[in-house]
Design a protein around this motif. Sequence first.
Motif, PDB file in Angstrom:
ATOM      1  N   ASP A 275       0.914  -1.339   0.104  1.00  0.00           N
ATOM      2  CA  ASP A 275       0.019  -0.128   0.010  1.00  0.00           C
ATOM      3  C   ASP A 275       0.907   1.309  -0.030  1.00  0.00           C
ATOM      4  OD1 ASP A 275      -2.321  -1.667   0.066  1.00  0.00           O
ATOM      5  OD2 ASP A 275      -2.727  -1.514   2.302  1.00  0.00           O
ATOM      6  N   MET A 276       1.775   1.148   0.865  1.00  0.00           N
ATOM      7  CA  MET A 276       2.957   2.324   0.739  1.00  0.00           C
ATOM      8  C   MET A 276       3.463   2.726  -0.605  1.00  0.00           C
ATOM      9  SD  MET A 276       6.036   3.175   3.479  1.00  0.00           S
ATOM     10  CE  MET A 276       5.038   2.463   4.834  1.00  0.00           C
ATOM     11  N   LEU A 277       4.031   1.644  -1.289  1.00  0.00           N
ATOM     12  CA  LEU A 277       4.409   1.938  -2.262  1.00  0.00           C
ATOM     13  C   LEU A 277       3.416   2.408  -3.544  1.00  0.00           C
ATOM     14  CD1 LEU A 277       6.645  -1.491  -2.577  1.00  0.00           C
ATOM     15  CD2 LEU A 277       7.670   0.914  -2.754  1.00  0.00           C
ATOM     16  N   LEU A 278       2.108   1.975  -3.495  1.00  0.00           N
ATOM     17  CA  LEU A 278       1.237   2.473  -4.211  1.00  0.00           C
ATOM     18  C   LEU A 278       0.864   3.798  -4.141  1.00  0.00           C
ATOM     19  CD1 LEU A 278      -0.745   1.655  -6.565  1.00  0.00           C
ATOM     20  CD2 LEU A 278      -2.393   0.990  -4.918  1.00  0.00           C
ATOM     21  N   ASP A 285       6.664  -1.190  -8.393  1.00  0.00           N
ATOM     22  CA  ASP A 285       7.271  -1.874  -7.421  1.00  0.00           C
ATOM     23  C   ASP A 285       6.126  -2.499  -6.295  1.00  0.00           C
ATOM     24  OD1 ASP A 285       9.778  -0.963  -8.033  1.00  0.00           O
ATOM     25  OD2 ASP A 285       9.826   0.762  -6.915  1.00  0.00           O
ATOM     26  N   SER A 286       5.200  -1.843  -6.279  1.00  0.00           N
ATOM     27  CA  SER A 286       3.817  -2.039  -5.608  1.00  0.00           C
ATOM     28  C   SER A 286       3.367  -3.589  -6.153  1.00  0.00           C
ATOM     29  CB  SER A 286       2.910  -1.173  -5.399  1.00  0.00           C
ATOM     30  OG  SER A 286       1.622  -1.753  -4.725  1.00  0.00           O
ATOM     31  N   CYS A 287       3.228  -3.508  -7.573  1.00  0.00           N
ATOM     32  CA  CYS A 287       2.786  -4.749  -8.349  1.00  0.00           C
ATOM     33  C   CYS A 287       3.864  -5.697  -8.016  1.00  0.00           C
ATOM     34  CB  CYS A 287       2.708  -4.211  -9.691  1.00  0.00           C
ATOM     35  SG  CYS A 287       1.784  -5.640 -10.607  1.00  0.00           S
ATOM     36  N   GLY A 320      -4.252  -5.429  -9.210  1.00  0.00           N
ATOM     37  CA  GLY A 320      -5.013  -4.713 -10.214  1.00  0.00           C
ATOM     38  C   GLY A 320      -5.047  -3.072 -10.146  1.00  0.00           C
ATOM     39  N   LYS A 321      -4.799  -2.646  -8.802  1.00  0.00           N
ATOM     40  CA  LYS A 321      -4.846  -1.217  -8.665  1.00  0.00           C
ATOM     41  C   LYS A 321      -3.392  -0.875  -9.160  1.00  0.00           C
ATOM     42  CE  LYS A 321      -7.956  -1.109  -4.763  1.00  0.00           C
ATOM     43  NZ  LYS A 321      -8.111  -0.762  -3.096  1.00  0.00           N
ATOM     44  N   ALA A 322      -2.598  -1.493  -8.966  1.00  0.00           N
ATOM     45  CA  ALA A 322      -1.297  -1.171  -9.487  1.00  0.00           C
ATOM     46  C   ALA A 322      -1.022  -1.218 -10.787  1.00  0.00           C
ATOM     47  CB  ALA A 322      -0.140  -1.847  -8.630  1.00  0.00           C
ATOM     48  N   GLY A 360     -15.689  -1.743 -12.341  1.00  0.00           N
ATOM     49  CA  GLY A 360     -16.388  -0.154 -12.963  1.00  0.00           C
ATOM     50  C   GLY A 360     -15.264   0.749 -13.184  1.00  0.00           C
ATOM     51  N   ARG A 361     -14.476   0.889 -12.184  1.00  0.00           N
ATOM     52  CA  ARG A 361     -13.046   1.996 -12.202  1.00  0.00           C
ATOM     53  C   ARG A 361     -12.372   1.842 -13.706  1.00  0.00           C
ATOM     54  NH1 ARG A 361     -12.059   5.285  -7.663  1.00  0.00           N
ATOM     55  NH2 ARG A 361     -12.926   4.460  -5.869  1.00  0.00           N
ATOM     56  N   VAL A 362     -12.145   0.556 -13.658  1.00  0.00           N
ATOM     57  CA  VAL A 362     -11.440   0.261 -14.874  1.00  0.00           C
ATOM     58  C   VAL A 362     -12.093   0.532 -16.320  1.00  0.00           C
ATOM     59  CG1 VAL A 362      -9.936  -1.436 -16.385  1.00  0.00           C
ATOM     60  CG2 VAL A 362      -9.786  -1.599 -13.777  1.00  0.00           C
ATOM     61  N   TYR A 363     -13.502   0.203 -16.385  1.00  0.00           N
ATOM     62  CA  TYR A 363     -14.234   0.424 -17.410  1.00  0.00           C
ATOM     63  C   TYR A 363     -14.290   1.999 -17.693  1.00  0.00           C
ATOM     64  CZ  TYR A 363     -15.836  -4.477 -18.090  1.00  0.00           C
ATOM     65  OH  TYR A 363     -15.757  -5.670 -18.428  1.00  0.00           O
ATOM     66  N   ALA A 364     -14.576   2.475 -16.673  1.00  0.00           N
ATOM     67  CA  ALA A 364     -14.714   4.211 -16.721  1.00  0.00           C
ATOM     68  C   ALA A 364     -13.582   4.828 -17.090  1.00  0.00           C
ATOM     69  CB  ALA A 364     -15.278   4.597 -15.532  1.00  0.00           C
ATOM     70  N   SER A 365     -12.530   4.302 -16.601  1.00  0.00           N
ATOM     71  CA  SER A 365     -11.175   5.098 -17.085  1.00  0.00           C
ATOM     72  C   SER A 365     -10.753   4.635 -18.620  1.00  0.00           C
ATOM     73  CB  SER A 365      -9.815   4.615 -16.333  1.00  0.00           C
ATOM     74  OG  SER A 365      -9.567   3.075 -16.482  1.00  0.00           O
ATOM     75  N   THR A 366     -11.416   3.583 -19.261  1.00  0.00           N
ATOM     76  CA  THR A 366     -11.272   3.630 -20.542  1.00  0.00           C
ATOM     77  C   THR A 366     -12.341   3.818 -21.268  1.00  0.00           C
ATOM     78  OG1 THR A 366     -11.839   1.162 -20.261  1.00  0.00           O
ATOM     79  CG2 THR A 366      -9.647   1.540 -20.306  1.00  0.00           C
TER      80      THR A 366
END
Length: 528
Positions: A275-278, A285-287, A320-322, A360-366
Amino acid sequence: MEAEAAPVGTFPSFMTEGSVLLRRGEHGKALVCFNNALKLRGGDRECLAARSKCFLRLGDTDNALKDAEASLRNDQTFSKGLYQKAEALYTMGDFEFALVFYHRGYRLRPELHEFKVGIEKSQEAIINCIGAPSSVKLKNKGNLCFISKQAECKQKVPIKVAKNPKWTKNQKPVRNPKTERELLGELYADKAYLEKLLNDKELMESSTQQGIKVKDLVLGGISYLETRSEFWQQQKPIYARVRERKLRQQRWSRDKKQKPLEVGRYIEKAMEDIDMLLSGDSPEDSCKKAKRVLRKVQGWSEEELPNRKELIADLYSRIGKAQLEMGQTEAALQSHRMDLELARQHDLPDAVSRALENIGRVYASTRRFQPAIDTWEKKIPMVKSNLEKAWLFHEIGRCYLELDNAKAAQSYGLKSLQAAGEEGDAEWQLHAMVLVAQAQVRLKDYRPAILTFEKALDKATLLHDEAAQEAIVTALDEVSKSFMEQLSDTEDPRAPSLREDPSSESTEVDGFEKDAEGEAGAGAQRGH
């Protein structure tokens, strides 16, 4: 015969350029520089040692050894020459002689770490080839008369020492494919590809732009890989690799049997690091960290890690977030789908809600707004807090606005405003008001839009959000102009009544607690 012309340049410039190219890995160009430097100052030991290193990187061990020995001609204590000679001998497979010169260098310059490393790797290679001394037990049986007989035979019959075979371009060694795969590792696929190219007769007959035959290049590559596999076979035979693999598996099994308290501490610390790296703008690095922890967690049992299933799903979510932060949208979508699949398999409702939110966030970002809406609407029954409702309704409304469905956007904007009001969150009230006003502008309900924007401006002023204030003032100017144009262009008798009876609008923000609630319900049905 005319003498060869001296190269244009100075010795220091050629040395500097060659050293820089060598560090960059451009060994061919570096070799040209060192050759030019030696033409200007023949026998320079620093240059000979540097060129020896260059030859070694190019795989020319014979010339590497010659240059190393030449650098030691006038000074047998020259540390760089000793190191290069040891390295050349080690690469040629003469581990015992290499060990001798590593020791000489270490005695002269014990502060240099590379000599110590050389000693260790030579000793390891020798042990891998012949075994450790402790594994050999000598027995004193019989007499030793056979030794004198062997000595007599040696005097009569000279021993011919067989050198390492040098494979010619038309000769291919016969090897066990399994052994060769073990020795070459990832390079085995490259060798197989080169051997496959040999069957392409048309390609083999062609030449490069420099006039070099493709067949010679291919055969040269195969020959180099064969030479390397022979060296690796001497350095670490197959039986040594098998032993090392067994020891590694034993270490892994010991690691797996860690105490639950140690496992819990490790997981807690690892999650904090991820979480800190992200959050610290280091998504890559987080991924990587999350993937390493995931592999480790997957290797543990349910007894060692009772919440193993939840952790695996959680790690996929973090990965996925990273990936989304790195712009790898399809990979992020795949990771969040894995999170959703695991959550549904193991009946983890909170994880299901989390995965739907992230998908949903991924779909909206694309800009895939309809799939985002479909995904987020599945999450609505799982939402627990008013603050989360305010966010979710706002995001769904924003997607509807992007799809030019202003009525549904207004409906969800009013829902978001109501949830934010119940929570008492002024910031989300501001966001919801702006969304409602924008939807009203799309519907050409300019007067309600003006009133909503004014309410939003008051809220932005209370929050001291200067950027929002500027944006709302600009929007108000544009809406006011549109409203005036609508009043001047229309001949609809209803236009004066709008000015006379402002309380007739049921979608104004002032009365959203009652009137807007009914409108929101109707809008939601239309949106669905």
